[in-house]
Scaffold this motif. Structure first.
Motif, PDB file in Angstrom:
ATOM      1  N   TRP A  30       0.799   4.554  -2.337  1.00 43.10           N
ATOM      2  CA  TRP A  30       0.559   5.849  -1.707  1.00 43.10           C
ATOM      3  C   TRP A  30       1.691   6.825  -2.002  1.00 43.10           C
TER       4      TRP A  30
ATOM      5  N   GLU B 234      -7.510   0.839 -12.111  1.00 43.02           N
ATOM      6  CA  GLU B 234      -6.767   1.242 -10.927  1.00 43.02           C
ATOM      7  C   GLU B 234      -5.259   1.303 -11.172  1.00 43.02           C
TER       8      GLU B 234
ATOM      9  N   GLU C 279       3.499   6.887  -4.585  1.00 41.65           N
ATOM     10  CA  GLU C 279       3.599   7.070  -6.039  1.00 41.65           C
ATOM     11  C   GLU C 279       4.940   6.567  -6.584  1.00 41.65           C
TER      12      GLU C 279
ATOM     13  N   ASP D 251       0.829  -1.207   0.000  1.00 47.17           N
ATOM     14  CA  ASP D 251       0.000   0.000   0.000  1.00 47.17           C
ATOM     15  C   ASP D 251       0.864   1.257   0.000  1.00 47.17           C
TER      16      ASP D 251
ATOM     17  N   GLY E 122      -6.863   3.694  -2.534  1.00 48.51           N
ATOM     18  CA  GLY E 122      -7.714   4.669  -3.200  1.00 48.51           C
ATOM     19  C   GLY E 122      -6.952   5.587  -4.132  1.00 48.51           C
ATOM     20  N   LYS E 123      -5.824   5.111  -4.673  1.00 47.58           N
ATOM     21  CA  LYS E 123      -5.037   5.881  -5.634  1.00 47.58           C
ATOM     22  C   LYS E 123      -4.693   4.985  -6.816  1.00 47.58           C
ATOM     23  N   THR E 124      -4.472   5.607  -7.955  1.00 50.08           N
ATOM     24  CA  THR E 124      -4.035   4.865  -9.130  1.00 50.08           C
ATOM     25  C   THR E 124      -2.558   4.504  -8.998  1.00 50.08           C
TER      26      THR E 124
ATOM     27  N   ALA F  18      -3.881  -0.693  -4.884  1.00 48.81           N
ATOM     28  CA  ALA F  18      -4.452   0.563  -5.352  1.00 48.81           C
ATOM     29  C   ALA F  18      -5.887   0.740  -4.855  1.00 48.81           C
TER      30      ALA F  18
END
Length: 369
Positions: free
Chosen positions: A97, A156, A99, A93, A121-123, A117
């Motif tokens: 998070w 995602e 990136e 995760d 909750g992020k791509t 992802a």
């Protein structure tokens, strides 16, 4: 860490090497140094400010290395070569998070990254690694188009790059490299536009401009060593590492005497012998016994007897006024020196990468001009 052993890393040499590599690739191509294994033993702690200023991003092997770069303050592009699906969910995760660009080489890797992802909750940004003949990690080139489709069908996950790795770019015979390059080029039209393409390691960056694409990933060349003696480009690279210790003892051994385990060296004259506090436990190879030299007061002192775990003996008979506390240059940053990284690699029957990776871990690093 042993504070009485010091690896001095030359900032000017690293800057020079990065500028030399820039001159080969031009302004359009991104420069992404490989900094895995603590910058090949050269010390990320001391090199991070220099590399951050001069590079367009970083490539690392393991997720923990990528996360450590973020903790150091790297806000830009980081490519992680290994997928994290063997790590716990917290690590997976965090990569999303933070990136960090992860590598996809299978559907299972894609599924793992997608799940992270969703949790975060992020791509997730990924690069696809293609095995074009290395026979190691990567999706086989014939299966790559289908995996590209799967990634593009996964909302995602965003595909931002495709890469491969060459197996023989550092050898005089480049035929296998050219076959890999042909296979790699064949799948690129499937990727579409806006995808960063990269393939070149140090050897390809130096010798094969057709492999530069959008980005290069030099490793050992950043630190001033050529990946092999078969590199054809005569670009001026400057080794950035020198390793220093101090003599901890000086003693006399009569003719016929020996030193070290196994008594493998017999002195043919009355000799003076110095003891250096470095050995194979510090990454100085045991098979350099009775082969290598160190330098004391600007003069060569041959390694005599077997290198042991944390010390070795050197013949200082021909060096005047040697005494306890004198500085010992174990590794020289002069590529022409008998104790250079490249020459030690030849004596040990290995490659410069292994010399620096082994010896860099047990000692203090300092950045020098």
């Amino acid at each position: 860490m042993k504070n009485y052993l010091t690896a001095s890393i030359s900032e000017s040499a690293v800057r020079h090497n990065l500028a030399a590599l820039r001159s080969l690739i031009g302004e359009r191509v991104k420069l992404c140094p490989v900094v895995k294994d603590d910058c090949f033993g050269h010390g990320m702690d001391v090199l991070f400010p220099v590399l951050t200023e001069c590079a367009d991003g970083f490539a690392v092997a393991a997720p923990q290395e990528a996360l450590e770069l973020r903790r150091k303050g790297c806000h830009g592009f980081i490519l992680c070569f290994l997928s994290a699906y063997f790590d716990d969910f917290a690590v997976q995760d965090e990569l999303v998070w933070q990136e960090i660009t992860q590598t996809v080489m299978s559907k299972s890797a894609l599924d793992s990254i997608r799940a992270a992802a969703v949790r975060v909750g992020k791509t997730a940004r990924v690069h696809l690694k293609v095995d074009t003949g290395m026979g190691r990690l990567g999706v086989p080139s014939e299966q790559a188009p289908r995996l590209i489709e799967l990634i593009c069908e996964t909302p995602e996950v965003e595909l931002t790059g495709i890469y491969t790795h060459f197996a023989t770019a550092d050898e005089a015979d480049r035929s296998a490299t050219f076959r890999q390059l042909e296979r790699f080029r064949a799948i690129l039209p499937v990727a579409g536009k806006g995808i960063r393409i990269h393939a070149a390691n140090s050897a390809a960056t130096l010798d094969l401009p057709d492999t530069h694409f959008d980005m290069v990933r030099p490793g050992i060349a950043v630190y001033g060593c050529k990946p092999s003696d078969e590199i054809q480009n005569s670009v001026d690279l400057r080794p950035c590492m020198s390793v220093k210790a101090k003599l901890i003892a000086v003693k006399r051994i009569p003719a016929g005497g020996c030193s070290g385990y196994g008594l493998t060296h017999v002195y043919d004259r009355d000799s003076r012998v110095g003891v250096v506090p470095i050995g194979y436990g510090d990454g100085y190879f045991r098979n350099l016994s009775n082969k290598a030299v160190v330098r004391i007061n600007g003069m060569d002192a041959p390694v005599r007897g077997r290198v042991s775990m944390d010390q070795m003996t050197v013949d200082v008979t021909d060096i005047p006024n040697v005494q306890v506390g004198d500085e010992v240059e174990v590794i020289s940053s002069d590529p022409a020196a008998p104790n250079s990284v490249e020459n030690l690699a030849r004596l040990a029957g290995t490659i410069p990468y292994e010399i620096t990776c082994h010896i860099g871990h047990s000692m203090r690093h300092e950045l020098v001009e």
